[in-house]
Design an enzyme around this catalytic site. Sequence first.
Site, PDB file in Angstrom:
ATOM      1  N   ARG A  10       0.841  -1.211   0.000  1.00  0.00           N
ATOM      2  CA  ARG A  10       0.000   0.000   0.000  1.00  0.00           C
ATOM      3  C   ARG A  10       0.880   1.267   0.000  1.00  0.00           C
ATOM      4  O   ARG A  10       1.016   1.938  -1.007  1.00  0.00           O
ATOM      5  CB  ARG A  10      -0.929  -0.020   1.229  1.00  0.00           C
ATOM      6  CG  ARG A  10      -2.059   1.003   1.182  1.00  0.00           C
ATOM      7  CD  ARG A  10      -1.639   2.414   1.553  1.00  0.00           C
ATOM      8  NE  ARG A  10      -1.044   2.514   2.885  1.00  0.00           N
ATOM      9  CZ  ARG A  10      -0.435   3.620   3.339  1.00  0.00           C
ATOM     10  NH1 ARG A  10      -0.334   4.697   2.592  1.00  0.00           N
ATOM     11  NH2 ARG A  10       0.106   3.641   4.545  1.00  0.00           N
ATOM     12  N   HIS A 208      10.530   6.674   8.052  1.00  0.00           N
ATOM     13  CA  HIS A 208      11.034   6.710   6.673  1.00  0.00           C
ATOM     14  C   HIS A 208      12.543   6.951   6.788  1.00  0.00           C
ATOM     15  O   HIS A 208      12.991   7.659   7.682  1.00  0.00           O
ATOM     16  CB  HIS A 208      10.376   7.848   5.893  1.00  0.00           C
ATOM     17  CG  HIS A 208       8.964   7.540   5.482  1.00  0.00           C
ATOM     18  ND1 HIS A 208       8.490   7.759   4.217  1.00  0.00           N
ATOM     19  CD2 HIS A 208       7.931   7.001   6.165  1.00  0.00           C
ATOM     20  CE1 HIS A 208       7.225   7.391   4.146  1.00  0.00           C
ATOM     21  NE2 HIS A 208       6.851   6.930   5.318  1.00  0.00           N
ATOM     22  N   CYS A 239       4.759   8.953   0.433  1.00  0.00           N
ATOM     23  CA  CYS A 239       3.401   9.492   0.332  1.00  0.00           C
ATOM     24  C   CYS A 239       3.318  10.474  -0.834  1.00  0.00           C
ATOM     25  O   CYS A 239       4.115  11.405  -0.913  1.00  0.00           O
ATOM     26  CB  CYS A 239       3.024  10.193   1.638  1.00  0.00           C
ATOM     27  SG  CYS A 239       1.381  10.908   1.560  1.00  0.00           S
TER      28      CYS A 239
HETATM   29  P1  HMG Z   1     -12.699  14.562  -1.602  1.00  0.00           P
HETATM   30  O1  HMG Z   1     -12.440  14.924  -3.017  1.00  0.00           O
HETATM   31  O2  HMG Z   1     -12.711  15.646  -0.584  1.00  0.00           O
HETATM   32  O3  HMG Z   1     -13.992  13.654  -1.443  1.00  0.00           O
HETATM   33  O4  HMG Z   1     -11.579  13.510  -1.172  1.00  0.00           O
HETATM   34  P2  HMG Z   1     -15.519  13.951  -1.581  1.00  0.00           P
HETATM   35  O5  HMG Z   1     -16.195  13.290  -0.424  1.00  0.00           O
HETATM   36  O6  HMG Z   1     -15.781  15.426  -1.825  1.00  0.00           O
HETATM   37  O7  HMG Z   1     -15.878  13.143  -2.920  1.00  0.00           O
HETATM   38  C1  HMG Z   1     -15.313  13.525  -4.162  1.00  0.00           C
HETATM   39  C2  HMG Z   1     -15.232  12.320  -5.069  1.00  0.00           C
HETATM   40  O8  HMG Z   1     -14.397  11.317  -4.452  1.00  0.00           O
HETATM   41  C3  HMG Z   1     -16.577  11.645  -5.330  1.00  0.00           C
HETATM   42  O9  HMG Z   1     -16.487  11.086  -6.628  1.00  0.00           O
HETATM   43  C4  HMG Z   1     -16.593  10.518  -4.349  1.00  0.00           C
HETATM   44  O10 HMG Z   1     -17.411   9.453  -4.769  1.00  0.00           O
HETATM   45  C5  HMG Z   1     -15.139  10.097  -4.322  1.00  0.00           C
HETATM   46  P3  HMG Z   1     -17.042  11.879  -7.933  1.00  0.00           P
HETATM   47  O11 HMG Z   1     -18.476  12.151  -7.610  1.00  0.00           O
HETATM   48  O12 HMG Z   1     -16.210  13.133  -8.036  1.00  0.00           O
HETATM   49  O13 HMG Z   1     -16.782  10.922  -9.044  1.00  0.00           O
HETATM   50  N1  HMG Z   1     -14.739   9.430  -3.066  1.00  0.00           N
HETATM   51  C6  HMG Z   1     -14.226   8.187  -3.017  1.00  0.00           C
HETATM   52  N2  HMG Z   1     -13.941   7.287  -3.989  1.00  0.00           N
HETATM   53  C7  HMG Z   1     -13.436   6.100  -3.587  1.00  0.00           C
HETATM   54  N3  HMG Z   1     -13.174   5.789  -2.295  1.00  0.00           N
HETATM   55  C8  HMG Z   1     -13.445   6.669  -1.307  1.00  0.00           C
HETATM   56  C9  HMG Z   1     -13.990   7.925  -1.666  1.00  0.00           C
HETATM   57  N4  HMG Z   1     -14.361   9.008  -0.947  1.00  0.00           N
HETATM   58  C10 HMG Z   1     -14.831   9.912  -1.823  1.00  0.00           C
HETATM   59  N5  HMG Z   1     -13.175   6.343  -0.048  1.00  0.00           N
HETATM   60  C11 HMG Z   1     -10.713  11.699   0.140  1.00  0.00           C
HETATM   61  C12 HMG Z   1     -11.484  13.007   0.141  1.00  0.00           C
HETATM   62  C13 HMG Z   1     -10.402  11.376   1.584  1.00  0.00           C
HETATM   63  C14 HMG Z   1     -11.560  10.625  -0.476  1.00  0.00           C
HETATM   64  C15 HMG Z   1      -9.421  11.897  -0.700  1.00  0.00           C
HETATM   65  O14 HMG Z   1      -8.750  13.000  -0.218  1.00  0.00           O
HETATM   66  C16 HMG Z   1      -8.518  10.707  -0.654  1.00  0.00           C
HETATM   67  O15 HMG Z   1      -8.836   9.651  -1.177  1.00  0.00           O
HETATM   68  N6  HMG Z   1      -7.321  10.836   0.006  1.00  0.00           N
HETATM   69  C17 HMG Z   1      -6.424   9.731   0.190  1.00  0.00           C
HETATM   70  C18 HMG Z   1      -5.044  10.145  -0.086  1.00  0.00           C
HETATM   71  C19 HMG Z   1      -4.109   8.993   0.215  1.00  0.00           C
HETATM   72  O16 HMG Z   1      -4.446   7.824   0.090  1.00  0.00           O
HETATM   73  N7  HMG Z   1      -2.871   9.345   0.642  1.00  0.00           N
HETATM   74  C20 HMG Z   1      -1.866   8.392   0.925  1.00  0.00           C
HETATM   75  C21 HMG Z   1      -2.078   7.647   2.194  1.00  0.00           C
HETATM   76  S1  HMG Z   1      -1.500   8.478   3.663  1.00  0.00           S
HETATM   77  C22 HMG Z   1       0.141   7.993   3.802  1.00  0.00           C
HETATM   78  O17 HMG Z   1       0.671   7.406   2.903  1.00  0.00           O
HETATM   79  C23 HMG Z   1       0.857   8.254   5.075  1.00  0.00           C
HETATM   80  C24 HMG Z   1       1.031   7.007   5.952  1.00  0.00           C
HETATM   81  O18 HMG Z   1       1.732   5.984   5.260  1.00  0.00           O
HETATM   82  C25 HMG Z   1       1.805   7.333   7.220  1.00  0.00           C
HETATM   83  C26 HMG Z   1       3.009   8.250   7.003  1.00  0.00           C
HETATM   84  O19 HMG Z   1       3.986   7.851   6.373  1.00  0.00           O
HETATM   85  O20 HMG Z   1       2.902   9.375   7.471  1.00  0.00           O
HETATM   86  C27 HMG Z   1      -0.323   6.432   6.361  1.00  0.00           C
HETATM   87 MG    MG Z   2       4.631   6.013   5.122  1.00  0.00          MG
END
Ligand code: HMG
Ligand code: MG
Length: 298
Positions: A10, A208, A239
């Site tokens: 992931r 990291h 990320c």
């Molecule tokens: P948004 O644009 O604010 O969402 O995103 P929304 O609620 O306004 O919806 C907009 C569109 O997104 C809609 O679709 C929804 O259906 C869709 P449209 O009508 O435009 O076609 N949507 C979704 N689709 C699929 N799955 C969902 C979902 N929710 C809404 N769950 C949201 C908000 C949170 C969804 C977005 O910002 C997002 O997906 N962010 C994730 C980013 C991410 O994955 N980042 C990497 C992970 S974090 C990381 O790596 C750090 C970590 O490893 C620890 C570290 O190292 O620090 C954990």
């Molecule tokens: Mg990470």
Amino acid sequence: MISIVEVGPRDGLQNEKVFLSYQTKVAFIEKLSLAGVRRIEAGAFVSPKWVPQMADSKKVFKTLQHSQKLRKKTQLSALVPNLQGLEVALESGVNEIAIFGACSETFSQKNINCSIKESFKRFQEVIQLAKKNSVKVRGYLSTSFGCPYEGKVSLSRVEKIIRKMLELGVYEVSVGDTIGVATPKQVRNLLNRFEVSERQKKLAMHFHDTRGTGLANVLASLDLDIKTFDSSVGGLGGCPYAKGASGNLPTEDLVYMLHGMGLKSGIDLEKLIHVTHWIEKKLSHTLPAHVSKAGIFT
Ligand code: HMG
Ligand code: MG
């Protein structure tokens, strides 16, 4: 025994430009399981517009449900940002999820498009529904040692947010050094704010190795009772919403050090190194881990 949470499929793959098929992702996870990795983050139910590589997580989980090559003891989990993601995770047969927040406002906005306060409201709803469905919930906190947009983050703020997340009901908080800026003294200063039992049972460290301090930070954490570490095979990933967040701590480097110190992980290092070489071929580039390049010293 040290518990390792493998985040390569992931956290690792989410940053890769080459799009892997769901069959390759499944094979990757099976190989990790067969190498003895017991906790694997296998995908994310996030917006495919935000993180395209995770768009097929449903297929990955559904296929793994019937896999003959996944060890029974392997616990899979998925990243879930909101109720929409949780609903798909439930349809996919997921029985452990991770919610993810941040210690700095700008990173929260860039990563999940909402403030920290709003994110905690979402987490509450997600946890409620998850628990109703007997799904375990882990928590992540990014930018716990520094933010790519805001710089330093105070220890008191990080402690407060960790405690808030624990109060929500997650079984463990993974404290993330998203951009690899932490040094051992900073790690000690943060961990010393928690009781021994909290450090042992409720906290995990997610380092990291961006600036080469990953293993030093693990050592500082081991001295302060931490028993769980996140890492990524080969050092895959980072990320997409944190520029320069390359280099998750490589699992083989972590395992090599732990085993050398007489600590157990349950992982077969030789098999793990084969997994790195296998995924390097799929991605058509080498990965930063040291031990898979140098080999095991016996
Ligand atoms: P948004 O644009 O604010 O969402 O995103 P929304 O609620 O306004 O919806 C907009 C569109 O997104 C809609 O679709 C929804 O259906 C869709 P449209 O009508 O435009 O076609 N949507 C979704 N689709 C699929 N799955 C969902 C979902 N929710 C809404 N769950 C949201 C908000 C949170 C969804 C977005 O910002 C997002 O997906 N962010 C994730 C980013 C991410 O994955 N980042 C990497 C992970 S974090 C990381 O790596 C750090 C970590 O490893 C620890 C570290 O190292 O620090 C954990
Ligand atoms: Mg990470």
